[in-house]
Write a protein that holds these residues in place. Structure first.
Motif, PDB file in Angstrom:
ATOM      1  N   ALA A 527       0.845  -1.171  -0.118  1.00  0.00           N
ATOM      2  CA  ALA A 527      -0.014  -0.134  -0.171  1.00  0.00           C
ATOM      3  C   ALA A 527       0.963   1.120  -0.003  1.00  0.00           C
ATOM      4  N   PRO A 528       0.294   2.547  -0.429  1.00  0.00           N
ATOM      5  CA  PRO A 528       1.236   3.761  -0.283  1.00  0.00           C
ATOM      6  C   PRO A 528       1.760   4.002   0.590  1.00  0.00           C
ATOM      7  N   GLN A 529       1.301   3.807   1.950  1.00  0.00           N
ATOM      8  CA  GLN A 529       1.849   4.095   3.160  1.00  0.00           C
ATOM      9  C   GLN A 529       2.890   3.245   3.592  1.00  0.00           C
ATOM     10  N   VAL A 535      10.596   2.302   2.202  1.00  0.00           N
ATOM     11  CA  VAL A 535      11.698   3.455   1.554  1.00  0.00           C
ATOM     12  C   VAL A 535      12.418   4.188   2.704  1.00  0.00           C
ATOM     13  N   GLU A 536      11.715   4.750   3.650  1.00  0.00           N
ATOM     14  CA  GLU A 536      12.345   5.254   4.602  1.00  0.00           C
ATOM     15  C   GLU A 536      13.213   4.525   5.479  1.00  0.00           C
ATOM     16  N   LEU A 537      12.873   3.348   5.480  1.00  0.00           N
ATOM     17  CA  LEU A 537      13.647   2.649   6.544  1.00  0.00           C
ATOM     18  C   LEU A 537      14.770   2.060   5.899  1.00  0.00           C
ATOM     19  N   VAL A 538      14.851   1.705   4.714  1.00  0.00           N
ATOM     20  CA  VAL A 538      16.105   1.244   3.771  1.00  0.00           C
ATOM     21  C   VAL A 538      16.934   2.372   3.727  1.00  0.00           C
ATOM     22  N   VAL A 558       9.166   6.401  -5.592  1.00  0.00           N
ATOM     23  CA  VAL A 558      10.067   5.847  -4.881  1.00  0.00           C
ATOM     24  C   VAL A 558      11.362   5.977  -5.504  1.00  0.00           C
ATOM     25  N   VAL A 559      11.619   5.725  -6.847  1.00  0.00           N
ATOM     26  CA  VAL A 559      12.863   5.537  -7.359  1.00  0.00           C
ATOM     27  C   VAL A 559      13.627   7.132  -7.098  1.00  0.00           C
ATOM     28  N   PHE A 560      12.796   8.203  -7.534  1.00  0.00           N
ATOM     29  CA  PHE A 560      13.118   9.574  -7.573  1.00  0.00           C
ATOM     30  C   PHE A 560      13.514  10.153  -6.075  1.00  0.00           C
TER      31      PHE A 560
END
Length: 598
Positions: A527-529, A535-538, A558-560
């Motif tokens: 899901a978006p959240q 992403v923030e975790l990685v 996510v990529v950008f």
């Protein structure tokens, strides 16, 4: 609070009542086995001895079937090698029974060692059929080689040692052999080696990608299983006073499989329970009808349908329904904890090029999945590879980690070529990965998934003695806390939500303390959240620990938001490469992505 549990730190763990109950149950069973021959006709000592031999044979088979996921249709070959070797040593070399027992088991292990070196290279039905072929060859040898084996007349005249001569005395000897053998196998299966076997059973590809040499571990357990089958063969030979070709006929391999499945092949005690049930059932049914095979078959079908996890699994279900918990709990979380961070004491200080690809090619027939890719990934970067479906991104990752071998080109990691290495060797050099389709050990607990990866990184997977759950406790809990799964440590991994399974796969990868982390579509299906949080975790882990990250992704937001540098693949080739702003403005990239503006 559930019945039988107490609080330690911030989590629930089972109280000591379950282990104590298990220990008490084992003691009661052993006392019953010791008392069994007294007050009964001698015939029952013979019957009980047959049960003990079959239980040992089933336990040896279950090392392959229940714990390693290898179905052998020729396991009776090693029972035959052990029995015939011991018989020949006792009759021709006049070796005492104790020496024949040891050397017979060793002969079976050597046979398994030689044959297993070829057999474990295959999998599934090919492995099963090859083991059956070996047993059929052995049967032909013992049947035709009359001057050595006695042919169809068998080896006759075996007598046990004077100390155990007699039905009751030999029963106690067989019971002692079973208890000692079962204890050795229990220690082995609860060691890091045993946990590694479970991982191989659940997911050999994932297990190889935590740094485990799957083929080596399969070969070792094949040898161990052959050894204990040989022990069962020796005990059988001296029990019957003979060895016949029928003991290694191709149908003989069905017995250990049958008792393992009947009792519960994922339970250590399953083959023992299955052997008791099967032999007693055959005896009882055979007393009342000449059509006992028909009744026996019907009863076995009934048990298989109504109890798919076997008799022990059925009992465990009843145990759980009563509000009690079975074994398999995670180790208690340490009370005093430092702040959550990776196992590595200091961030990685790698500089320069961590990964370099030179002219990498992989073709599948006429399909050029990867076609001349050259790429450099700098230390400390978060590098993204994007492209439409079929661009070759996952194939490229498989080439980087040894899951596939390139047709041409080379992969350099830390300046050294690794393109020729198998997966476990690549991973052991400091690379870790996740998969496009989440790859975890679905049948094991969340804690066990991470623990096995930690043990693999610590090079403990061949430790056959130390209890696995006494090792890697701090590191395992640390990683679970890092990805937010500490409260689900005891949960079976396969029932986690998709997002939590992705988090678990990340924890498994991080257990390798990698220099380079490969993430194949890490937010797919989220899901978006969940995508934002993942992403923030990685990104936070990479920055804090100094990791280099190479990932593929379809979500351009996510990529950008995450990437320092982006490589675009199309039809197996690199279309463009550069900083995010440069890629966003590249007209070729815009045409690939639906002809729109990124």
């Amino acid at each position: 609070m559930r019945h039988g549990e107490r609080v330690v730190g911030a989590r629930w763990v089972s109280a000591a009542v379950v282990p104590r109950a298990t220990t008490l149950g084992v003691v009661v069973v052993l006392l019953g086995a010791v008392a069994l021959p007294h007050g009964l006709p001698v015939f029952y000592a013979f019957l009980a001895t047959d049960v003990l031999i079959l239980a040992l044979f089933g336990l040896s088979m279950n090392l392959l079937l229940g714990y390693s996921g290898m179905v052998s249709f020729g396991h009776a070959a090693y029972l035959g090698v052990g029995g015939y070797a011991a018989g020949l040593l006792a009759l021709r070399a006049e070796l005492p029974m104790a020496g024949a027992l040891v050397l017979g088991a060793v002969a079976a292990a050597v046979a398994a060692m030689l044959f297993g070196a070829f057999a474990v290279r295959l999998s599934a039905v090919y492995f099963a059929m090859l083991t059956l072929a070996f047993q059929m060859i052995l049967h032909t040898i013992v049947f035709k080689w009359r001057t050595v084996t006695g042919g169809e007349d068998g080896l006759r005249g075996l007598r046990p040692a004077a100390l155990v001569d007699g039905p009751v005395a030999y029963y106690y000897f067989a019971l002692g052999v079973l208890v000692v053998s079962a204890l050795v196998m229990y220690v082995l299966l609860n060691s890091p080696f045993g946990y590694t076997l479970r991982a191989i059973r659940e997911n050999p590809v994932r297990t190889a990608h935590v740094g485990v040499n799957v083929r080596l571990n399969r070969w070792l357990v094949f040898v161990v299983a052959g050894f204990f089958a040989g022990v069962a063969g020796v005990v059988l030979a001296f029990s019957k006073g003979s060895m016949f070709p029928e003991f290694v006929y191709w149908t003989a391999a069905a017995d250990p499989i049958l008792v393992a499945v009947l009792g519960g092949m994922h339970s250590f005690a399953g083959p023992i329970v299955g052997a008791v049930f099967y032999r007693v059932m055959v005896y009882v049914v055979g007393r009342y009808t000449e059509y006992w095979p028909l009744v026996e078959g019907a009863l076995l079908i009934l048990v298989a349908i109504s109890m798919p996890r076997g008799l022990v699994g059925f009992a465990q279900t009843l145990w759980a329904s009563a509000g009690l918990r079975s074994a398999g709990r995670p180790a208690p979380r340490p009370l005093a904890r430092a702040s959550a961070r990776l196992v590595a004491a200091t961030p990685s200080r790698a500089t320069g090029d961590v990964l370099r690809l030179v002219g990498l090619r992989k073709h599948f027939g006429g399909v050029r999945a990867v076609d001349g890719v050259s790429l450099t990934v700098e230390a400390g970067q978060i590098h993204a590879i994007i492209g439409p479906n079929g661009a070759g991104k996952s194939t490229l990752f498989n080439l980087l980690t040894g899951h596939l071998q390139a047709d041409e080109g080379e992969v350099y990691f830390g300046g050294k070529p690794i393109g020729h290495l198998p997966s476990h060797a690549v991973i052991s050099r400091g690379i870790a990965r996740t998969f496009q389709i989440t790859s975890i050990l679905r049948g094991l607990a969340v804690y066990e998934n991470v623990l096995i990866a930690v043990l693999a990184h610590q090079r403990r997977v061949l430790d056959c003695v130390t209890p696995a759950k006494t090792l890697g406790v701090d590191q395992t809990w640390q990683l679970l806390e890092l990805v937010g799964l500490s409260e689900q440590a005891g949960q079976v991994a396969g029932v986690l939500s998709h997002g939590d399974q992705k988090r678990l796969e990340l924890a498994i990868a991080l257990a390798n303390q990698p220099t380079l982390l490969l993430l194949d579509e890490p937010t797919a299906g989220m899901a978006p959240q969940e995508r934002f949080e993942s992403v923030e975790l990685v990104r936070s882990i990479a920055r804090r620990e100094g990791l280099t990250v190479l990932f593929t992704e379809h979500d351009m937001d996510v990529v950008f938001s995450a990437a320092d540098r982006i490589t675009v693949m199309h039809q197996g080739r690199i279309l463009a490469e550069g900083a995010p702003d440069d890629i966003r403005k590249d007209e070729r990239v815009q045409r690939v992505y639906l002809g729109g503006t990124l």
